[in-house]
Design a protein around this motif. Structure first.
Motif, PDB file in Angstrom:
ATOM      1  N   ILE A  20       0.601  -1.248   0.095  1.00  0.00           N
ATOM      2  CA  ILE A  20      -0.082  -0.005  -0.097  1.00  0.00           C
ATOM      3  C   ILE A  20       0.896   1.275   0.083  1.00  0.00           C
ATOM      4  O   ILE A  20       1.700   1.310   0.591  1.00  0.00           O
ATOM      5  N   ILE A  77      -5.341   4.990   1.020  1.00  0.00           N
ATOM      6  CA  ILE A  77      -4.970   4.138   2.562  1.00  0.00           C
ATOM      7  C   ILE A  77      -6.058   4.231   3.735  1.00  0.00           C
ATOM      8  O   ILE A  77      -6.054   3.364   4.360  1.00  0.00           O
ATOM      9  N   CYS A  92       3.670  -1.242   4.120  1.00  0.00           N
ATOM     10  CA  CYS A  92       3.617   0.095   4.082  1.00  0.00           C
ATOM     11  C   CYS A  92       4.789   0.783   4.151  1.00  0.00           C
ATOM     12  O   CYS A  92       5.264   1.422   5.302  1.00  0.00           O
ATOM     13  N   VAL A  95       5.047   5.742   3.866  1.00  0.00           N
ATOM     14  CA  VAL A  95       3.730   6.354   3.748  1.00  0.00           C
ATOM     15  C   VAL A  95       3.157   7.022   4.672  1.00  0.00           C
ATOM     16  O   VAL A  95       2.615   8.112   4.258  1.00  0.00           O
ATOM     17  N   ILE A 109      -5.375  -0.656   7.375  1.00  0.00           N
ATOM     18  CA  ILE A 109      -4.397  -1.655   7.113  1.00  0.00           C
ATOM     19  C   ILE A 109      -4.608  -2.850   8.008  1.00  0.00           C
ATOM     20  O   ILE A 109      -4.344  -3.928   7.496  1.00  0.00           O
ATOM     21  N   ILE A 121       6.125  -1.933   8.418  1.00  0.00           N
ATOM     22  CA  ILE A 121       6.089  -0.426   8.107  1.00  0.00           C
ATOM     23  C   ILE A 121       7.368   0.315   8.200  1.00  0.00           C
ATOM     24  O   ILE A 121       8.177  -0.073   8.956  1.00  0.00           O
TER      25      ILE A 121
END
Length: 239
Positions: A20, A77, A92, A95, A109, A121
């Motif tokens: 994403i 998102i 991710c 972001v 998420i 992340i």
């Protein structure tokens, strides 16, 4: 430039992976090289999605992908167009620092991630990013730019509150920190700095050739000045 460490992840045939905020597809391409996976690269930028699609098609043409499938999706998102518990892995990378309603983004998420599965992340590390903000207001005061700087414990707490448990972490891209400091000092939009141009050429050479000397230097410096903080979580409960 791959930020997350895929060697830490157990990706198997049949897994569904969501990248994403995929941008131009660097992590989508890396994930598609695993056999039998389904990879979805999602982003709001149509221009980036076109480039990501072109990269994925190129890697398919030269035969470096696994025998899975991939797709590209335009997605926000904070309102993902996917069913709950659809993915075995969510990536991710770089972001959340752009998202005003980051709690909603994290909630989405976690919603689409399956129970017991992993989320990776990455965000800019606090002190290298703070230096960039100090050197240049223009660096972050742009449309779509960074709206916050995360402290490590703050981000971990946000994910824990959303039902995730951290199981690993590391820093990445130490050699990129001086580049961004220099870019902020000379002006983020300036394109005639010889020193900046030379440094950029070195970074491109490093990414393309991966020489042992710069790889070792990057590894040694990452704990001190790595540009990105990378966190690995597992979904342990629905909140």
């Amino acid at each position: 430039m791959i930020t997350i460490d895929f060697n830490r992840l157990s990706i198997k045939s049949g897994d569904k992976v969501l990248d994403i905020g995929c941008g131009t597809g660097r992590h989508s391409c890396a994930a598609s090289r695993f056999d039998g996976v389904v990879v979805i690269g999602a982003d709001l930028s149509l221009q980036d999605l076109v480039e990501a699609k072109n990269k994925l098609n190129y890697e398919k043409a030269i035969g470096v992908q696994g025998n899975g499938i991939w797709g590209i999706s335009a997605a926000d998102i904070t309102s993902l167009p996917f069913k709950s518990e659809s993915f075995d892995l969510v990536i991710c990378s770089e972001v959340l620092e752009h998202i005003h309603d980051h709690k909603k983004a994290i909630s989405e998420i976690m919603r689409v991630l399956k129970q017991g599965k992993d989320l990776v992340i990455s965000v800019p590390r606090y002190w290298p990013e703070r230096a960039c903000w100090a050197f240049s207001q223009e660096y972050h005061n742009v449309s779509g730019g960074h709206v916050r700087i995360y402290k490590r414990k703050e981000l971990i707490a946000l994910l824990q509150d959303a039902g995730a448990r951290k199981w690993a972490e590391h820093y990445a891209h130490a050699l990129h920190s001086p580049y961004w400091w220099l870019k902020c000092l000379v002006g983020p939009t300036r394109n005639n700095s010889r020193l900046l141009s030379l440094y950029h050429r070195m970074l491109v050479w490093d990414m393309m050739k991966s020489p042992w000397a710069t790889r070792l230097l990057d590894k040694l410096l990452n704990p001190v000045m790595g540009k990105s903080l990378v966190l690995y979580f597992r979904k342990v409960k629905n909140v």
